[in-house]
Design an enzyme around this catalytic site. Structure first.
Site, PDB file in Angstrom:
ATOM      1  N   LYS A  82       0.865  -1.180   0.000  1.00 42.33           N
ATOM      2  CA  LYS A  82       0.000   0.000   0.000  1.00 42.33           C
ATOM      3  C   LYS A  82       0.900   1.228   0.000  1.00 42.33           C
ATOM      4  O   LYS A  82       1.890   1.280   0.750  1.00 42.33           O
ATOM      5  CB  LYS A  82      -0.878  -0.036   1.250  1.00 42.33           C
ATOM      6  N   SER A 157      -9.246   1.276   3.090  1.00 42.12           N
ATOM      7  CA  SER A 157      -8.493   2.077   2.138  1.00 42.12           C
ATOM      8  C   SER A 157      -7.365   1.322   1.446  1.00 42.12           C
ATOM      9  O   SER A 157      -6.698   1.864   0.549  1.00 42.12           O
ATOM     10  CB  SER A 157      -7.902   3.304   2.857  1.00 42.12           C
ATOM     11  N   SER A 181      -9.510  -1.031   7.287  1.00 42.53           N
ATOM     12  CA  SER A 181      -8.938  -0.839   5.957  1.00 42.53           C
ATOM     13  C   SER A 181      -8.081  -1.993   5.449  1.00 42.53           C
ATOM     14  O   SER A 181      -7.627  -1.966   4.314  1.00 42.53           O
ATOM     15  CB  SER A 181      -8.123   0.451   5.906  1.00 42.53           C
TER      16      SER A 181
END
Length: 544
Positions: A82, A157, A181
């Site tokens: 990420k 996310s 997330s």
């Protein structure tokens, strides 16, 4: 599984082949690079691929293994990050215009741990801006898409992390979890996603969302793979003030296929009363409970505080912290942020010091209330995220409107794993969550592993193929009108804006007002009548 199916082999399977020199790490990496080249234009999972880095590291891994220096099950295994994890000399943007030129000097602690294990970096993955808000189309990079259906969100996310692992671009990706997330994209993409116990995995070098609730952890296809990766990530980091020095068990060895003697508390009211699950979700949960019982577990209903209480506490603390993190940029260049992030953060202007400290004190109560529950039960179980919704249907204000089912376990702080427990009639994944006592993440993984082995959900893969048509998405931007804002809301907003030292034009002021009624409702619901001696949750003990 044939070598032609390398992209869908587990870390455990590929790792054994690499260890036994039946598979070249370089061959494996080349296979995944080719797959990413073919599918990423559909998924937008990678914001920065690093094939040269991956091939160089794979060649080094192959040389070491050939020389008899095999480091362990991650040696030669590709991973992706990420794009909030610092990588030395490699751009880290947090999917934001604010950081398009950000080149870190050092690796995040977790990235260094994976490198030390011999793992190979494939690239940086899409996220919602600063691991918050989204999905949105007004950023430098497009939002990632769900490989089960390209019109749908992959969850956030850690959106690119979920999409990349699910589509077989990479066998493991690191995400972060502040309110769900990691578990949200895991649930929506049919993966295993672990939010480790707070303090078990270092956050050093991971761009902050909320200091209080951020967790770093892995997304994989199987529970065994998750255990393998957690082994490399877990451990005390004296340079991370949130890190806790506790013994790290052997997570892979703790996996089991029966659950005899384990007691599991089922939090049914989280999805039956506090939120409204669909019939398909309820059916999947009912069937999962029966599977766990058939494996020998004792499953009983348990009741906690309403989900709304956990959500209020989390939002007040986390949004106040995020506003603090980005305050100077909001004051100087607010339009460098996406509209979605602005509309998520700006309403936090209304939260006061009393709100923040009351939320911290309430969190201490919620953590204390969980202790006797975990004395009776080895783990807690409830619904997870899923099915996914369409990208075009995303509404920013929904983040303020209703509680999220993942949030309670961020507030409690123990480990929580999301695992697929079925599919909708339209082929979208469903999931459930298994939460452990703090630092007993091995128990949650053991339960998830036993369930995984007793079901056939791991046999299904997304129907994505190279050459598929990429649907065009028309996002719905539902901007409120200033004329629709009542005088009292406007007055409160003006006071909050002035108190926070911001100057907002009409657009920004309207975006603040959109979420303001929900933020005020959270503040009003929050208990403030604490005893003088009730400590907040951020009181800690200095190391000796």
């Amino acid at each position: 599984m044939k070598h032609s199916d390398l992209h869908y082999m587990s870390i455990a399977e590929v790792g054994a082949l690499i260890r036994d020199r039946e598979l070249s790490p370089v061959e494996y990496v080349k296979t995944l690079i080719e797959r990413a080249d073919a599918l990423n234009p559909l998924l937008d999972a990678y914001v920065l691929a690093t094939p040269d880095v991956a091939l160089r590291q794979a060649e080094k891994a192959e040389e070491e293994i050939t020389a008899g220096n095999h480091r362990g099950p991650l040696h030669g295994i590709p991973f992706a990050l990420k794009d909030i994890y610092d990588t030395a000399g490699i751009r880290t943007t947090a999917h934001s215009r604010q950081l398009l030129d950000n080149i870190p000097k050092d690796d995040a602690a977790t990235v260094r741990n994976l490198f030390d294990a011999g793992a190979v970096l494939m690239g940086k993955l899409a996220t919602h801006e600063f691991a918050h808000g989204g999905p949105t189309f007004d950023l430098a990079f497009p939002p990632a898409r769900n490989p089960w259906n390209l019109e749908y969100i992959p969850g956030g996310s850690s959106s690119g992390s979920g999409a990349a692992v699910s589509a077989g671009l990479v066998p493991v990706a690191l995400g972060s979890d502040t309110g769900g997330s990691i578990r949200s994209p895991a649930g929506l993409c049919g993966l295993v996603g672990l939010k480790p116990t707070y303090g078990l995995v270092s956050k050093r070098g991971v761009i902050a969302n909320s200091f209080t609730f951020d967790h770093a952890g892995p997304l994989t296809w199987t529970v065994e793979d998750c255990a393998i990766v957690l082994q490399a990530l877990a451990g005390f980091d004296p340079a991370d003030p949130c890190s806790v020095d506790v013994p790290v068990p052997h997570y892979r060895s703790a996996l089991r296929t029966d659950l005899k003697g384990l007691r599991i508390g089922h939090i049914g009211h989280f999805y039956e009363d506090d939120t409204h699950a669909s019939p398909e979700q309820k059916s999947a949960m009912a069937e999962a409970l029966e599977v766990l019982r058939s494996l020998g577990a004792i499953v009983e209903d348990v009741k906690l505080r309403p989900l709304e209480t956990y959500y209020d506490v989390k939002i007040i603390i986390a949004e106040a912290e995020l506003l603090s993190v980005h305050h100077s940029d909001f004051a100087e260049k607010p339009y460098d942020f996406s509209s979605d992030l602005r509309r998520r953060i700006l309403p936090a202007c209304v939260f006061t010091a009393l709100d923040y400290m009351s939320a911290m004190r309430m969190r201490r109560q919620l953590v204390d209330e969980a202790k006797p529950v975990f004395e009776k039960y080895d783990a807690l179980l409830t619904l997870g995220n899923g099915p996914a919704t369409k990208l075009e249907d995303h509404r920013t204000v929904s983040s303020w409107e209703s509680p999220k089912i993942t949030t309670a376990f961020n507030v409690i702080g123990g480990g929580a794993v999301s695992i697929c427990n079925g599919f909708t009639d339209t082929g979208l994944p469903l999931s459930m969550q298994i939460a452990s006592r703090p630092f007993e993440d091995a128990t949650a993984l053991a339960i998830a592993h036993a369930y995984e082995k007793a079901t056939n959900w791991r046999d299904r893969r997304p129907p994505i193929e190279a050459g598929m048509e990429k649907p065009q998405i028309t996002p719905k931007y539902e901007a409120p009108e200033l004329a629709d804002i009542d005088a009292e809301t406007r007055r409160v907003a003006e006071v909050a804006v002035a108190r926070n030292g911001l100057e907002l034009d009409e657009t920004l002021f309207t975006e603040l007002c959109e979420g303001l009624p929900y933020a005020l409702a959270m503040s009003r619901r929050l208990e403030t009548s604490f005893r003088r001696d009730e400590e907040p949750a951020n009181v800690f003990t200095m190391p000796r």
